[in-house]
Scaffold this active site. Structure first.
Site, PDB file in Angstrom:
ATOM      1  N   HIS A 272       0.825  -1.215   0.000  1.00 25.58           N
ATOM      2  CA  HIS A 272       0.000   0.000   0.000  1.00 25.58           C
ATOM      3  C   HIS A 272       0.857   1.262   0.000  1.00 25.58           C
ATOM      4  O   HIS A 272       1.964   1.291   0.551  1.00 25.58           O
ATOM      5  CB  HIS A 272      -1.030   0.001   1.131  1.00 25.58           C
ATOM      6  CG  HIS A 272      -0.504   0.027   2.533  1.00 25.58           C
ATOM      7  ND1 HIS A 272      -0.205   1.193   3.199  1.00 25.58           N
ATOM      8  CD2 HIS A 272      -0.248  -0.971   3.417  1.00 25.58           C
ATOM      9  CE1 HIS A 272       0.195   0.911   4.438  1.00 25.58           C
ATOM     10  NE2 HIS A 272       0.187  -0.399   4.594  1.00 25.58           N
TER      11      HIS A 272
ATOM     12  N   ASP B  61       3.422  -6.521   3.682  1.00 29.01           N
ATOM     13  CA  ASP B  61       2.914  -5.502   4.604  1.00 29.01           C
ATOM     14  C   ASP B  61       2.842  -6.044   6.022  1.00 29.01           C
ATOM     15  O   ASP B  61       1.805  -5.970   6.668  1.00 29.01           O
ATOM     16  CB  ASP B  61       1.528  -5.034   4.121  1.00 29.01           C
ATOM     17  CG  ASP B  61       1.005  -3.861   4.944  1.00 29.01           C
ATOM     18  OD1 ASP B  61       1.816  -3.199   5.611  1.00 29.01           O
ATOM     19  OD2 ASP B  61      -0.220  -3.625   4.908  1.00 29.01           O
TER      20      ASP B  61
ATOM     21  N   GLU C 233      -5.084   2.172   2.704  1.00 28.59           N
ATOM     22  CA  GLU C 233      -5.084   0.927   3.499  1.00 28.59           C
ATOM     23  C   GLU C 233      -5.279   1.217   4.972  1.00 28.59           C
ATOM     24  O   GLU C 233      -6.037   0.545   5.671  1.00 28.59           O
ATOM     25  CB  GLU C 233      -3.772   0.169   3.273  1.00 28.59           C
ATOM     26  CG  GLU C 233      -3.783  -1.277   3.753  1.00 28.59           C
ATOM     27  CD  GLU C 233      -3.375  -1.473   5.214  1.00 28.59           C
ATOM     28  OE1 GLU C 233      -3.553  -2.579   5.728  1.00 28.59           O
ATOM     29  OE2 GLU C 233      -2.885  -0.514   5.851  1.00 28.59           O
TER      30      GLU C 233
ATOM     31  N   ASP D 244      -0.169   4.448   1.036  1.00 26.83           N
ATOM     32  CA  ASP D 244      -0.399   5.450   2.083  1.00 26.83           C
ATOM     33  C   ASP D 244       0.358   5.100   3.357  1.00 26.83           C
ATOM     34  O   ASP D 244       0.694   3.941   3.611  1.00 26.83           O
ATOM     35  CB  ASP D 244      -1.899   5.589   2.386  1.00 26.83           C
ATOM     36  CG  ASP D 244      -2.525   4.304   2.920  1.00 26.83           C
ATOM     37  OD1 ASP D 244      -2.269   3.229   2.345  1.00 26.83           O
ATOM     38  OD2 ASP D 244      -3.267   4.374   3.921  1.00 26.83           O
TER      39      ASP D 244
HETATM   40 ZN   LIG Z   1       0.763  -1.419   6.367  1.00 27.58          ZN
END
Ligand SMILES: [Zn+2]
Length: 366
Positions: free
Chosen positions: A71, A158, A134, A73
């Site tokens: 992601h 992530d 996210e 952001d």
């Molecule tokens: Zn994350």
């Protein structure tokens, strides 16, 4: 083939592009340019997600496509992040987050694509998805048109933990937003005419099972507010809560228990309730026999990294992808102390994470 200096330099550049949730335009522009330069066909959807494709090559050109995702952001509102590299560790200057969550995921994917484009390794067709939003509730992933993706297997980068950590299950999450309506009255002159909404909320919270309910279930009341002044019996109290479980039936039971505590407290005091319950995301659980799990385990073992199949306590874009029929694992990049000003990442961990992803993508050699 993974070049540490190049990988670190990519991460530092990405960190220096501000991208708190809702402000991903600049980083998306940068990533689109990088992906195009690496030979991918790139598009952006109306939500701002970046979606790119790379044909397979060599003996893997006809294989099923594999999805790689991270992601764009960063959590909260921090901008102007100043990354510091010291003694093999990258951290912020201590006044902001670092943003290794999830820019280390972006950087690792870019490094692997870079190696593929220069080393001529045989690999399956790849679909790359960089999402927005996210951290605010998997917003970009939820808005993705999954019918546009051919991949039925995916790897999200992530999470933290030792390299080799492979998240194969994650909880379902529900949220419950409540307003308790009581009745206002003068607290000194005629308190018996009032219904104290704060008291109702307090009794309900005190009666709720909260915290760690069992090994796979948690619950929390995270916000409470209400009242105006000491001399007014409060007519309103608000309460925001959540519960998670990797077992959907347990989650449903937990939410019922929380609602029951509220309903009983309200009935005792003749208060009324507005309740809004919503599903934040569905959970998932992949067996060790799932091809993408076996692929990751095999890649880790080939590199002498101990594979750790673990459950996650939180949601990620992998939840949404799994719900949409794409069997997706979530790998550690080595990010640590995320969502705090102590966030950091060991360079050696990130390099190992890139080696592992390269081996997953191009199993023949890495
Ligand atoms: Zn994350």
């Amino acid at each position: 083939m993974i070049l540490q200096d190049r990988l670190v330099s990519t991460l530092l550049k990405l960190i220096c592009i501000d991208s708190p949730t809702g402000h991903e335009e600049a980083i998306a522009r940068d990533l689109v340019a990088r992906l195009k330069a690496l030979g991918l066909v790139v598009a952006q959807d109306t939500t701002g997600n970046v979606i790119a494709r790379l044909d397979g090559t060599g003996k893997h050109d006809g294989d099923a496509p594999l999805l790689l995702s991270a992601h764009m952001d960063t959590v909260g509102t921090d901008t102007g992040i100043q990354p510091i590299v010291e003694a093999g560790i990258i951290r912020s200057d201590g006044t902001t987050i670092l943003g290794a969550d999830d820019k280390s995921g972006l950087a690792v994917i870019l490094e692997v694509l870079q190696v593929l484009s220069t080393a001529g390794l045989a690999h399956p067709p790849l679909e790359v998805v960089f999402t927005v939003g996210e951290e605010e509730g998997l917003l970009g992933a939820k808005a993705l048109d999954l019918s546009q993706l051919r991949a039925r297997e995916g790897v999200v980068l992530d999470s933290g933990g030792p390299i080799g950590t492979i998240i194969v299950s994650a909880p379902y999450q529900d949220k419950l937003f409540v307003t308790v309506h009581g009745r206002a009255a003068h607290a000194g002159a005629e308190p018996e005419r009032g219904i104290n909404a704060i008291r109702v909320a307090a009794e309900a919270v005190a009666a709720m099972p909260l915290g760690r309910i069992d090994e796979e279930t948690t619950a929390n009341v995270g916000l409470i507010r209400g009242g105006v002044a000491t001399n007014i019996v409060p007519d309103k109290a608000e309460l925001h809560s959540e519960a998670r479980s990797r077992d959907e039936a347990k989650l449903i039971a937990q939410m019922q228990a929380m609602r029951a505590a509220l309903e009983e407290a309200a009935a005792r005091h003749e208060a009324t309730l507005d309740l809004r319950q919503e599903r934040s995301y569905d959970g998932f659980s992949l067996s060790p026999e799932t091809p993408v799990v076996k692929r990751a385990v095999g890649a880790a073992e080939a590199l002498g990294i101990a594979p750790l199949l673990v459950p996650s306590g939180g949601g990620s874009d992998a939840n949404i992808l799994n719900s949409g029929g794409i069997a997706t694992i979530n790998l550690s990049t080595g990010m640590a102390e995320v969502h705090t000003v102590k966030e950091n990442i060991f360079i050696e961990d990130m390099v190992q994470s890139a080696r592992l992803l390269l081996r997953i993508v191009a199993p023949a050699r890495a």
